[in-house]
Design a protein around this motif. Structure first.
Motif, PDB file in Angstrom:
ATOM      1  N   ARG A  12       1.256  -1.633   0.174  1.00 26.75           N
ATOM      2  CA  ARG A  12       0.182   0.407   0.161  1.00 26.75           C
ATOM      3  C   ARG A  12       0.843   0.987  -0.005  1.00 26.75           C
ATOM      4  N   ASP A  13       0.220   2.302  -0.586  1.00 26.23           N
ATOM      5  CA  ASP A  13       1.276   3.488   0.346  1.00 26.23           C
ATOM      6  C   ASP A  13       0.092   4.180   0.527  1.00 26.23           C
ATOM      7  N   GLU A  14       1.523   4.798   1.739  1.00 24.84           N
ATOM      8  CA  GLU A  14       1.404   4.493   3.329  1.00 24.84           C
ATOM      9  C   GLU A  14       2.278   5.716   3.727  1.00 24.84           C
ATOM     10  N   ARG A  15       1.853   6.788   4.118  1.00 24.73           N
ATOM     11  CA  ARG A  15       2.837   7.700   4.947  1.00 24.73           C
ATOM     12  C   ARG A  15       4.167   7.222   6.010  1.00 24.73           C
ATOM     13  N   LEU A  16       4.840   7.755   5.849  1.00 27.03           N
ATOM     14  CA  LEU A  16       5.950   6.737   6.757  1.00 27.03           C
ATOM     15  C   LEU A  16       5.057   7.329   8.464  1.00 27.03           C
ATOM     16  N   LYS A  17       6.252   6.842   9.911  1.00 29.98           N
ATOM     17  CA  LYS A  17       6.069   7.847  10.344  1.00 29.98           C
ATOM     18  C   LYS A  17       7.347   8.785  11.013  1.00 29.98           C
ATOM     19  N   ALA A  18       6.872   9.615  12.462  1.00 29.20           N
ATOM     20  CA  ALA A  18       6.988  11.312  12.298  1.00 29.20           C
ATOM     21  C   ALA A  18       8.452  11.055  11.598  1.00 29.20           C
ATOM     22  N   ASP A  19       9.375  10.355  12.641  1.00 23.24           N
ATOM     23  CA  ASP A  19      11.156  10.187  12.791  1.00 23.24           C
ATOM     24  C   ASP A  19      11.334   9.547  11.938  1.00 23.24           C
ATOM     25  N   LEU A  20      10.316   8.397  10.942  1.00 18.90           N
ATOM     26  CA  LEU A  20      11.375   7.860   9.844  1.00 18.90           C
ATOM     27  C   LEU A  20      11.437   9.096   8.812  1.00 18.90           C
ATOM     28  N   GLU A  21      10.443   9.950   8.715  1.00 21.24           N
ATOM     29  CA  GLU A  21      10.068  11.086   7.584  1.00 21.24           C
ATOM     30  C   GLU A  21      11.184  11.950   7.819  1.00 21.24           C
ATOM     31  N   GLN A  22      11.737  12.271   8.809  1.00 21.27           N
ATOM     32  CA  GLN A  22      12.354  13.520   8.893  1.00 21.27           C
ATOM     33  C   GLN A  22      14.006  13.028   8.985  1.00 21.27           C
ATOM     34  N   SER A  23      14.122  11.568   9.108  1.00 16.81           N
ATOM     35  CA  SER A  23      15.449  10.804   8.837  1.00 16.81           C
ATOM     36  C   SER A  23      15.483  11.052   7.323  1.00 16.81           C
ATOM     37  N   LEU A  24      14.594  10.172   6.666  1.00 20.74           N
ATOM     38  CA  LEU A  24      14.631  10.543   5.813  1.00 20.74           C
ATOM     39  C   LEU A  24      14.906  11.989   4.343  1.00 20.74           C
ATOM     40  N   GLY A  25      14.366  12.990   5.712  1.00 22.80           N
ATOM     41  CA  GLY A  25      14.481  14.670   5.048  1.00 22.80           C
ATOM     42  C   GLY A  25      14.019  14.960   3.910  1.00 22.80           C
ATOM     43  N   THR A  26      13.153  14.136   3.530  1.00 23.16           N
ATOM     44  CA  THR A  26      11.783  14.589   3.270  1.00 23.16           C
ATOM     45  C   THR A  26      10.577  14.181   2.824  1.00 23.16           C
ATOM     46  N   PRO A  27       9.290  15.381   2.814  1.00 23.39           N
ATOM     47  CA  PRO A  27       8.591  14.098   2.931  1.00 23.39           C
ATOM     48  C   PRO A  27       8.029  14.334   1.643  1.00 23.39           C
ATOM     49  N   LEU A  28       8.106  13.834   0.511  1.00 22.33           N
ATOM     50  CA  LEU A  28       7.763  13.415  -1.126  1.00 22.33           C
ATOM     51  C   LEU A  28       8.766  12.329  -0.725  1.00 22.33           C
ATOM     52  N   TYR A  29       8.069  11.024  -1.065  1.00 23.14           N
ATOM     53  CA  TYR A  29       8.311   9.836  -1.327  1.00 23.14           C
ATOM     54  C   TYR A  29       7.321   8.249  -1.923  1.00 23.14           C
ATOM     55  N   LEU A  30       7.950   7.743  -2.421  1.00 23.66           N
ATOM     56  CA  LEU A  30       7.370   6.549  -2.942  1.00 23.66           C
ATOM     57  C   LEU A  30       8.041   5.275  -2.407  1.00 23.66           C
ATOM     58  N   PHE A  31       7.603   4.194  -2.064  1.00 19.20           N
ATOM     59  CA  PHE A  31       7.630   3.122  -1.267  1.00 19.20           C
ATOM     60  C   PHE A  31       6.803   1.994  -1.914  1.00 19.20           C
ATOM     61  N   ARG A  32       7.417   1.304  -3.162  1.00 22.77           N
ATOM     62  CA  ARG A  32       6.371   0.393  -3.213  1.00 22.77           C
ATOM     63  C   ARG A  32       7.167  -0.865  -3.916  1.00 22.77           C
ATOM     64  N   THR A  33       6.332  -2.695  -3.832  1.00 22.81           N
ATOM     65  CA  THR A  33       7.168  -3.989  -3.803  1.00 22.81           C
ATOM     66  C   THR A  33       6.208  -4.068  -5.031  1.00 22.81           C
ATOM     67  N   TYR A  34       6.286  -4.293  -6.364  1.00 23.27           N
ATOM     68  CA  TYR A  34       5.559  -4.815  -7.046  1.00 23.27           C
ATOM     69  C   TYR A  34       5.944  -6.308  -7.867  1.00 23.27           C
ATOM     70  N   VAL A  35       5.279  -6.683  -8.366  1.00 25.37           N
ATOM     71  CA  VAL A  35       5.152  -8.828  -8.352  1.00 25.37           C
ATOM     72  C   VAL A  35       4.758  -8.881 -10.243  1.00 25.37           C
ATOM     73  N   ARG A  36       5.400  -9.702 -10.273  1.00 25.95           N
ATOM     74  CA  ARG A  36       5.599  -9.740 -12.043  1.00 25.95           C
ATOM     75  C   ARG A  36       4.264 -10.387 -12.178  1.00 25.95           C
ATOM     76  N   VAL A  37       3.175 -10.391 -12.861  1.00 26.15           N
ATOM     77  CA  VAL A  37       2.129 -10.898 -13.042  1.00 26.15           C
ATOM     78  C   VAL A  37       2.214 -12.341 -13.385  1.00 26.15           C
ATOM     79  N   SER A  38       2.940 -12.125 -14.470  1.00 20.82           N
ATOM     80  CA  SER A  38       3.216 -14.000 -15.208  1.00 20.82           C
ATOM     81  C   SER A  38       3.840 -14.851 -13.741  1.00 20.82           C
ATOM     82  N   ALA A  39       4.375 -14.291 -13.231  1.00 20.43           N
ATOM     83  CA  ALA A  39       4.939 -15.511 -12.056  1.00 20.43           C
ATOM     84  C   ALA A  39       3.744 -15.619 -11.161  1.00 20.43           C
ATOM     85  N   THR A  40       2.664 -15.075 -10.827  1.00 18.88           N
ATOM     86  CA  THR A  40       2.050 -15.549 -10.168  1.00 18.88           C
ATOM     87  C   THR A  40       0.962 -17.036 -10.162  1.00 18.88           C
TER      88      THR A  40
END
Length: 219
Positions: A12-40
């Motif tokens: 899911r697309d979700e915001r990080l906790k405040a302390d993790l976001e602060q360590s990242l140094g930006t509120p603008l980010y995207l973290f995702r994991t994809y699966v190759r559909v043909s593998a499923t």
């Protein structure tokens, strides 16, 4: 969904906790994991319906099926899972955030092979990507991590080039985004091919949200 149904986003697309976001140094980010559909072994519609009914724990269990391989079986012919992290920075001349060579090493991995690869995308263009194959030791599999930067609309795998662009005193505007990906259960050559394939689908979508640099260049 990326690549006309080739890759499906599991996390899911979700915001990080405040302390993790602060360590990242930006509120603008995207973290995702994809699966190759043909593998499923499922159609895109079947996969979508299945994933939408899962909570986060079950989504993690679903991904783990494609990240675990019998030691007696050969490596996959193609990457089955691709994780991507994109972070965006502007408004300061701070140094570039840590690159995987430092972060993964601090987490106990060893960089077995590290080199800048020129990947050919399906569009016909080429992109330099720093590709590091990390060996996690006896109890961890080898992980292939690739990253590149978009700095003021140009792509480079050289973090020093990003710093030079940010420290240009004659420029009043600057931005950069780091795009970092990782995959495993494939050899290095297959990993490079998977990154090129994934970036061919991901970059056009990412560029829709990058600034129109022509409106700022030279100002």
């Amino acid at each position: 969904v990326l690549g006309n149904g080739k890759w499906f986003q599991v996390t899911r697309d979700e915001r990080l906790k405040a302390d993790l976001e602060q360590s990242l140094g930006t509120p603008l980010y995207l973290f995702r994991t994809y699966v190759r559909v043909s593998a499923t072994g499922m159609s895109l519609d079947e996969l979508r319906t299945s994933i939408q009914s899962m909570d986060d724990a079950r989504r993690g269990e679903f991904l783990s099926k494609y990240l675990v391989m019998d030691k007696e079986k050969p490596m996959s012919a193609e990457a089955r899972v691709m994780s991507v992290a994109m972070t965006y920075y502007t408004g300061s001349a701070d140094t570039v955030p840590h690159v995987p060579e430092r972060c993964y090493t601090a987490d106990g991995f060893n960089a077995a092979i590290a080199a800048t690869e020129t990947l050919k995308l399906r569009s016909g263009s080429s992109m330099d990507v720093r590709l590091i194959s990390f060996d996690g030791g006896v109890n961890r599999r080898r992980v292939h991590v690739g990253y590149t930067f978009n700095v003021n609309s140009r792509y480079t795998a050289d973090s020093l080039e990003v710093r030079r662009a940010l420290q240009n005193l004659s420029a009043t505007h600057a931005y950069f985004a780091k795009i970092e990906m990782n995959t495993e259960l494939v050899d290095r050559e297959s990993a490079a091919g998977a990154l090129a394939d994934f970036l061919s689908d991901f970059i056009p979508e990412a560029e829709k949200i990058f600034p129109d640099w022509s409106a700022y260049a030279g100002k």
